[in-house]
Design a protein around this motif. Structure first.
Motif, PDB file in Angstrom:
ATOM      1  N   THR A 181      23.658  73.781  81.221  1.00  0.00           N
ATOM      2  CA  THR A 181      23.288  74.769  80.230  1.00  0.00           C
ATOM      3  C   THR A 181      22.262  76.016  80.615  1.00  0.00           C
ATOM      4  OG1 THR A 181      21.800  73.814  79.136  1.00  0.00           O
ATOM      5  CG2 THR A 181      23.763  73.177  78.586  1.00  0.00           C
TER       6      THR A 181
ATOM      7  N   ASP B 233      20.983  70.069  84.350  1.00  0.00           N
ATOM      8  CA  ASP B 233      21.353  70.814  82.991  1.00  0.00           C
ATOM      9  C   ASP B 233      22.257  71.864  83.304  1.00  0.00           C
ATOM     10  OD1 ASP B 233      21.392  71.871  80.487  1.00  0.00           O
ATOM     11  OD2 ASP B 233      19.316  72.312  80.393  1.00  0.00           O
TER      12      ASP B 233
ATOM     13  N   SER C 283      18.256  64.448  78.746  1.00  0.00           N
ATOM     14  CA  SER C 283      18.093  63.715  79.491  1.00  0.00           C
ATOM     15  C   SER C 283      16.802  62.837  79.048  1.00  0.00           C
ATOM     16  CB  SER C 283      17.653  64.129  80.964  1.00  0.00           C
ATOM     17  OG  SER C 283      17.843  63.284  82.004  1.00  0.00           O
TER      18      SER C 283
ATOM     19  N   GLU D 287      25.658  71.294  75.086  1.00  0.00           N
ATOM     20  CA  GLU D 287      24.260  70.822  75.104  1.00  0.00           C
ATOM     21  C   GLU D 287      24.211  69.896  76.160  1.00  0.00           C
ATOM     22  OE1 GLU D 287      23.221  70.429  70.395  1.00  0.00           O
ATOM     23  OE2 GLU D 287      25.542  70.056  70.752  1.00  0.00           O
ATOM     24  N   TYR D 288      22.950  69.628  76.547  1.00  0.00           N
ATOM     25  CA  TYR D 288      22.340  68.801  77.454  1.00  0.00           C
ATOM     26  C   TYR D 288      20.923  68.016  77.042  1.00  0.00           C
ATOM     27  CZ  TYR D 288      20.815  66.765  81.863  1.00  0.00           C
ATOM     28  OH  TYR D 288      20.299  65.984  83.062  1.00  0.00           O
TER      29      TYR D 288
ATOM     30  N   ASN E 215      21.396  60.814  81.077  1.00  0.00           N
ATOM     31  CA  ASN E 215      22.134  62.060  80.758  1.00  0.00           C
ATOM     32  C   ASN E 215      23.125  62.034  80.049  1.00  0.00           C
ATOM     33  OD1 ASN E 215      20.292  62.855  83.143  1.00  0.00           O
ATOM     34  ND2 ASN E 215      21.861  61.816  84.390  1.00  0.00           N
ATOM     35  N   GLU E 216      23.069  63.122  79.130  1.00  0.00           N
ATOM     36  CA  GLU E 216      24.035  63.009  77.874  1.00  0.00           C
ATOM     37  C   GLU E 216      24.452  64.484  77.860  1.00  0.00           C
ATOM     38  OE1 GLU E 216      25.138  61.733  73.431  1.00  0.00           O
ATOM     39  OE2 GLU E 216      22.942  61.833  74.122  1.00  0.00           O
ATOM     40  N   LEU E 217      25.781  64.749  78.051  1.00  0.00           N
ATOM     41  CA  LEU E 217      26.257  66.325  78.103  1.00  0.00           C
ATOM     42  C   LEU E 217      27.165  66.348  76.885  1.00  0.00           C
ATOM     43  CD1 LEU E 217      26.427  69.150  79.621  1.00  0.00           C
ATOM     44  CD2 LEU E 217      28.796  68.062  80.816  1.00  0.00           C
TER      45      LEU E 217
ATOM     46  N   SER F 160      19.581  63.955  87.158  1.00  0.00           N
ATOM     47  CA  SER F 160      19.315  64.820  85.887  1.00  0.00           C
ATOM     48  C   SER F 160      19.714  66.304  86.396  1.00  0.00           C
ATOM     49  CB  SER F 160      18.054  64.891  85.533  1.00  0.00           C
ATOM     50  OG  SER F 160      17.938  65.725  84.289  1.00  0.00           O
TER      51      SER F 160
ATOM     52  N   ARG G 120      30.892  63.461  74.171  1.00  0.00           N
ATOM     53  CA  ARG G 120      29.602  63.035  74.851  1.00  0.00           C
ATOM     54  C   ARG G 120      30.099  62.281  76.284  1.00  0.00           C
ATOM     55  NH1 ARG G 120      25.679  63.670  70.754  1.00  0.00           N
ATOM     56  NH2 ARG G 120      26.770  63.860  68.751  1.00  0.00           N
TER      57      ARG G 120
END
Length: 244
Positions: free
Chosen positions: A87, A85, A122, A119-120, A127-129, A83, A76
């Motif tokens: 994906t 994404d 926000s 997965e992503y 933000n979390e990838l 932000s 993670r």
């Protein structure tokens, strides 16, 4: 099993991420190919966040949090930058050329292709990838970058050993600089001991190829490991080189 590292949003901090993943791989006894895939994807993700997620001179932190479950490793990456994404798919009206991919989208492409799940999320400027990789056993540690230049008759041989990543690209570029000005060069890059290559390394190789073509020369990439060749193949870069 959970581990965490927090770095500043500076490119020279990426080496800490690489060391963190290598130590994690050693502790889990992962095979080199799996550790390389994890390291490649995370390096590309963190590098993109640092380069494009923050205004110049804005200091912040990026957290990498890893956890292991049976048969998988989850990474993670948490940041407070802009932000974005990764994906999201390119639409048919916005398909990038190879040159565009090499300058803008290659890192994202490598992330999608090397990880088993991306997965992503926000929420509230966080933000979390989330990158998931199926894992195996029997890890062998990899080396740092070493290079050697020699000339045998009319052939220049550049041997590359270890990791050609974001942290080491400047060193590699310095080594190859004299090759960019050679007339009618005949160059072999010995990749037998090359254990890792990121998008930065691919770009350096492409720069070398373009220069040699402009100077009416020939470049051959020799003795490439299957896992390295796979990265060239999946990005379409194999078509740009003579590989044997």
């Amino acid at each position: 099993m959970e581990k965490e590292i927090i770095i500043d949003n500076q490119l020279d901090e990426v080496t800490r991420i690489a060391q963190f993943i290598e130590e994690l791989g050693m502790s889990l006894q992962l095979p080199a190919s799996i550790t390389m895939s994890i390291n490649l994807a995370i390096e590309e993700a963190v590098t993109n966040i640092i380069r494009y997620g923050y205004p110049p001179n804005l200091k912040s932190e990026i957290t990498l949090r890893t956890s292991v479950a049976p048969g998988m490793l989850v990474a993670r990456i948490i940041d407070e930058g802009a932000s974005f994404d990764p994906t999201e798919k390119e639409t048919s009206d916005n398909v990038q050329s190879l040159d565009q991919q090499l300058t803008k989208g290659l890192g994202l492409f490598l992330i999608r292709r090397t990880m088993d799940k991306v997965e992503y999320h926000s929420v509230d400027n966080h933000n979390e990838l989330i990158l998931t990789k199926n894992i195996d056993m029997n890890f062998e540690p990899e080396a740092t970058l070493k290079t050697n230049l020699c000339k045998i008759e009319e052939v220049t041989i550049l041997t590359v050993e270890g990791r050609l990543d974001t942290a080491n690209t400047n060193t590699f570029n310095t080594v190859m600089q004299p090759l960019l000005n050679m007339e009618n060069p005949n160059i072999i890059v010995n990749c037998e001991a090359l254990s890792f290559i990121s998008s930065s390394g691919l770009r350096s190789m492409i720069t070398l190829q373009k220069s040699i073509t402009q100077h009416n020369g020939q470049l051959v990439l020799e003795a490439m490991k299957p896992e390295i060749r796979k990265i060239f193949d999946m990005t379409g870069c194999s078509s740009l080189f003579t590989v044997r």
